[in-house]
Motif scaffolding. Sequence first.
Motif, mmCIF file in Angstrom:
data_model
loop_
_atom_site.group_PDB
_atom_site.id
_atom_site.type_symbol
_atom_site.label_atom_id
_atom_site.label_comp_id
_atom_site.label_asym_id
_atom_site.label_seq_id
_atom_site.Cartn_x
_atom_site.Cartn_y
_atom_site.Cartn_z
ATOM 1 N N ALA A 39 0.830 -1.204 0.000
ATOM 2 C CA ALA A 39 0.000 0.000 0.000
ATOM 3 C C ALA A 39 0.863 1.251 0.000
ATOM 4 O O ALA A 39 0.547 2.247 -0.666
ATOM 5 C CB ALA A 39 -0.926 0.001 1.210
ATOM 6 N N ARG B 295 3.866 1.582 -1.308
ATOM 7 C CA ARG B 295 4.420 1.755 -2.647
ATOM 8 C C ARG B 295 3.371 2.339 -3.591
ATOM 9 O O ARG B 295 3.669 3.220 -4.404
ATOM 10 C CB ARG B 295 4.922 0.406 -3.181
ATOM 11 C CG ARG B 295 6.137 -0.129 -2.445
ATOM 12 C CD ARG B 295 6.457 -1.563 -2.876
ATOM 13 N NE ARG B 295 6.802 -1.601 -4.282
ATOM 14 C CZ ARG B 295 8.026 -1.369 -4.765
ATOM 15 N NH1 ARG B 295 9.019 -1.081 -3.951
ATOM 16 N NH2 ARG B 295 8.266 -1.431 -6.050
ATOM 17 N N ASP B 296 2.129 1.865 -3.468
ATOM 18 C CA ASP B 296 1.060 2.384 -4.325
ATOM 19 C C ASP B 296 0.814 3.868 -4.082
ATOM 20 O O ASP B 296 0.515 4.618 -5.015
ATOM 21 C CB ASP B 296 -0.239 1.605 -4.092
ATOM 22 C CG ASP B 296 -0.165 0.169 -4.605
ATOM 23 O OD1 ASP B 296 0.719 -0.116 -5.429
ATOM 24 O OD2 ASP B 296 -0.986 -0.650 -4.157
ATOM 25 N N ASN B 297 0.949 4.292 -2.830
ATOM 26 C CA ASN B 297 0.644 5.674 -2.472
ATOM 27 C C ASN B 297 1.768 6.646 -2.831
ATOM 28 O O ASN B 297 1.503 7.807 -3.154
ATOM 29 C CB ASN B 297 0.356 5.787 -0.977
ATOM 30 C CG ASN B 297 -0.980 5.182 -0.601
ATOM 31 O OD1 ASN B 297 -1.905 5.153 -1.416
ATOM 32 N ND2 ASN B 297 -1.088 4.692 0.626
#
Length: 339
Positions: free
Chosen positions: A187, A189-191
């Motif tokens: 999460a 890394r996604d943000n």
Amino acid sequence: MKRTLLFALFALSSIALAQKGGLFSNGKPAIVREAEIDKRFNKTKLAQGLRSGSEDPNCVQVLGALFTALGEAAPMLHKKDDSFTLDPVLLAAVTAQLNNPRFPGSAYLTAMVRRVLIDKRLPDEWYDTAAKLNEEVQIIDLGKLKMLNEGLKPIDSFYFTLPALKERYLLEVVRANSAVTTDVAGAFRDNYLDREVAWPGAILIDTGYATNPGGKKTRGSDGEDKMIAELEWQPPVVQQGLAFFEPKKEPPIRIVAHLAPKQYIDLERVPRGKRMLVRGRFWEMNRTVTEVELKNALLFEDRDWTGALLAEPAAVTTCAMAINDLTGVVPSQPGGFKH
């Protein structure tokens, strides 16, 4: 290196790093629309000087100082809002040297930034004036202004610094409690990955050509050899407890920057150990946040402004265009500097 935001000409709320999403704009990038202040600014004597220059040596200093500050703000212009940031030492010089009861130089710098944000580029006339002025003042970073002249390409947020990255990782991943069942690292890394960033205060270790496992140079889609810069950012030393204890020294962050084919500085003239600002797309990081990778990166000199003389106060006082044509509108001016 620590950066600071300029004093408030318009009240903007501060960002709390503990609030998720506070670093970036919510949805679309901020749009700066032309207001009455911008129309007034275009009619001022100072704005005329930005377009056509000046033969008055006093005004040359004033214009040169403003273009210098604008150039230093350029790589950090961002999508989140219409505020901008300057090196704290440069900020002090702007505040001390360009403001007097007759001329609010900081307000004019804000108006210049707003013009760029509205037009989404530095006007051609301004760049031509800056290039001519720099033959005299020799302190304007024309590479930064040239980048802005070719079109505004804002980063996602100048709040997204390397210290903020480390702090967010500590809070959201390392210190996540056992009740969390989601993939916190994923999460994170996604943000935070795939963001346009600009990180100052990095020391250049070396630059060179990218090679494949066989040792041959690799080429990009344009047929040019790819270049990589390796830099290192050292977190500030933190004194913990009593002074006689050894200060805590955090490990440095290694930055691997895959350089864009077009640079605005001559890389061959940049020595190792030079303090740089690296700007690019944040693409990868390791699990300890001790190594990060940027793509399509640009390098700019991150200058030390200690003792800088932008303009002599006497020159600012004497310059005929350094007057307050914005009387009556400065207090309600939108956007601009903030703490």
